[in-house]
Structures are given as structure tokens and as C-alpha cells.
Scaffold this motif. Sequence first.
Motif, PDB file in Angstrom:
ATOM      1  N   GLY A  42      10.843  -9.153  -0.500  1.00 28.14           N
ATOM      2  CA  GLY A  42       9.571  -9.428  -1.152  1.00 28.14           C
ATOM      3  C   GLY A  42       8.891  -8.094  -1.373  1.00 28.14           C
ATOM      4  N   SER A  43       8.606  -7.754  -2.627  1.00 29.25           N
ATOM      5  CA  SER A  43       8.106  -6.412  -2.939  1.00 29.25           C
ATOM      6  C   SER A  43       6.805  -6.466  -3.729  1.00 29.25           C
ATOM      7  CB  SER A  43       9.150  -5.634  -3.748  1.00 29.25           C
ATOM      8  OG  SER A  43      10.327  -5.435  -2.985  1.00 29.25           O
ATOM      9  N   SER A  44       5.867  -5.651  -3.300  1.00 31.46           N
ATOM     10  CA  SER A  44       4.627  -5.467  -4.043  1.00 31.46           C
ATOM     11  C   SER A  44       4.837  -4.334  -5.046  1.00 31.46           C
ATOM     12  CB  SER A  44       3.497  -5.110  -3.077  1.00 31.46           C
ATOM     13  OG  SER A  44       2.328  -4.752  -3.770  1.00 31.46           O
ATOM     14  N   THR A  62       0.527 -11.522   0.267  1.00 36.11           N
ATOM     15  CA  THR A  62       1.347 -12.695   0.620  1.00 36.11           C
ATOM     16  C   THR A  62       2.657 -12.332   1.310  1.00 36.11           C
ATOM     17  OG1 THR A  62       2.547 -12.739  -1.505  1.00 36.11           O
ATOM     18  CG2 THR A  62       0.429 -13.906  -1.393  1.00 36.11           C
ATOM     19  N   ILE A  63       3.046 -11.058   1.277  1.00 32.60           N
ATOM     20  CA  ILE A  63       4.391 -10.694   1.723  1.00 32.60           C
ATOM     21  C   ILE A  63       4.566 -10.819   3.235  1.00 32.60           C
ATOM     22  CG2 ILE A  63       6.081  -8.817   1.869  1.00 32.60           C
ATOM     23  CD1 ILE A  63       5.104  -7.890  -0.892  1.00 32.60           C
ATOM     24  N   LEU A  67       7.202 -13.246   5.304  1.00 35.05           N
ATOM     25  CA  LEU A  67       8.262 -12.798   6.216  1.00 35.05           C
ATOM     26  C   LEU A  67       8.292 -13.686   7.451  1.00 35.05           C
ATOM     27  CD1 LEU A  67       7.734  -8.929   6.131  1.00 35.05           C
ATOM     28  CD2 LEU A  67       9.755 -10.140   5.292  1.00 35.05           C
ATOM     29  N   ALA A  68       7.131 -13.922   8.000  1.00 40.32           N
ATOM     30  CA  ALA A  68       7.053 -14.750   9.199  1.00 40.32           C
ATOM     31  C   ALA A  68       7.526 -16.172   8.912  1.00 40.32           C
ATOM     32  CB  ALA A  68       5.623 -14.772   9.729  1.00 40.32           C
ATOM     33  N   ALA A  77      -6.545  -6.001  -1.670  1.00 40.89           N
ATOM     34  CA  ALA A  77      -6.658  -7.177  -0.806  1.00 40.89           C
ATOM     35  C   ALA A  77      -5.500  -7.218   0.179  1.00 40.89           C
ATOM     36  CB  ALA A  77      -6.666  -8.447  -1.654  1.00 40.89           C
ATOM     37  N   GLY A  78      -5.805  -7.525   1.439  1.00 37.59           N
ATOM     38  CA  GLY A  78      -4.780  -7.657   2.462  1.00 37.59           C
ATOM     39  C   GLY A  78      -4.228  -6.357   2.996  1.00 37.59           C
TER      40      GLY A  78
END
Length: 299
Positions: A60-62, A107-108, A112-113, A173-174
Amino acid sequence: MLTAVLALVVSGCAVPADAVDPPVSGVRPAVDVLSGLAKDDSIAALLPPEVRAAGVVKFGSSVGGQPPSAYYADDNRTVLGLDVDVSEAVAKLLGLRIEREVASFETILPSLAGGKYDVGTGNFGVTEARKQTIDFVTYINDGQGFAVRADDTRVPRVDSLVALCGLKVGTGAGTTFEATLEREKHVCGEAGKPAYEVLSFSENAAIYLGLQQRHIDVVMSTINGLRYAAANQPNLRFLGEFKRLDVGFALPKGSPLAPAFQAAVNSLIGSGTYARILDKWGTKDSAIPESLISPPERA
């Protein structure tokens, strides 16, 4: 239309990857630093058997709007950047193919969790709070910095967040930036000054647009990202480093992938490929001597 406008604000104008001027931009996207890499059986042996058999790892990549971390090429599909090159180099050594899904930064880590991804990338800084649920395999040292419009003289430097009191601060954000700003808001009241306002955005381009339109006074973001932006955007001034953080691949807590990823990064460091990747993206100051698994947060 909005997406197009934001892209122009960030990049100035669209240019072919091989047309970027290295002395000005600090990056050389067309340089090939990966073609000589091949699977290292001794490192690949550290992978869980089921992963070796599948030959695929889910990322999962931003993806932001500019170098050096991760950004889109002119085709608006191909993802380039430091994160991409380090990831692909590690995958080559491990004999894996990356199945990459672009996702919003915030959201990444929760994904993962939840088991949606095996690995997350997005310039994730190592913090004690994140380490409660996430493991990290470090590959660079970046951190937190600030920038303002070049014609704004109210903040010459940010050595303490008190310098931000009374201002509107734009950030992602985040991110660790948002967490730091929200956690330390009390410093303004303690100093007898009006609080700063935190404005959080999912897209970096929106932050820079808000800054230039004077809806935001200060930007808090990555050191490397702000340095690149200040060198390539008009009317933007980098105020310097605020706090350094180790940055790494994010993995679910206790992931069996961590030792293999760590060994692969350390192999890249030892072979010189790592230095070539950082040189390509103008981030030599972010080099680490050794990859670690979930080291302590830098003070």
C-alpha cells in the motif's frame, strides 16, 4: 480541472522525466540504478516459505505530487521516486514482484493491521506511538520541516512551535506532522500567545495551493520534500529542519517479512546501490549507515 491545477502548482509545468535539470531540481528520474540487481538466494531464504512460493508482496503506497519520495510521471499512471526505487531494489534481491496499490496516506497503517497490505510506503517516520501496532524496517533518515511563502517575513525560522502561534499551519492528514502540531498546541497558551490553527489535507498539492492563495501561512512536511519544493516552486522558502526521524517500510507488528527486508536494505547499502539511489533523488543527506527494525524514535 482541480487535479490539473494542483499538479501545475506543485511541479510548475509538466516535463519529460529525462528533461529534468539535475543541478536545479536535485533529481535525475531517468537514471537507471536497478538493472544490475538480481535475486540473492541467501537473503531470499529469510522470507517465509509461502511468500517465496507466491513470489508476490502486496504494497500500500502513498503517492504525492512531487519528488523525491513518490510521485506520478507525466502519464499520471507510472509511480516514480525514492520510495519506489528502494522498494523495487529490495524486491529484486528477494526475488519478489510488488503488487502495488496506491492509497491515501492516512489509510495505509490501519490497512496493514487489518491484513490488506503486507508492506506500506509513504515516507512513514518511526515513532513510539506507531510502533505499538506497526514494525518498521528503516531505509532513510528524513523528518519534519517548515516552509513559508518567500515574501512572508513573519517566521524566519521554527526552532520551537511557539513561532507558529497565531498562524494557520497546513500539513498532511494522518502524518507525524499533524500529530506533533495537535499534541503541542498548548505551547502557545503557555507562552501567552494565540493558538495556531492546524489545517490537514490528504493531498500535498492542496497544501501548497492553499499557501500560495494565503489560506495557509506555514507548511509542515518532510525535510526532503520541502527542500525539493523550495528549489522548484516560485515564492516558497524552506525554513530548515525541525526534527529528524528514521523512515522505513511499515509492516504489521511481528511481520515475518521484516528480517528479509532488513537484510536486503543492508545488502543495498553494502553494494553501493543504496548510495546511487539516494544520489539519483538528491537525498544523500538522508543516508543511514544500517537498516534497523523498529529502532527508538529519534529525540
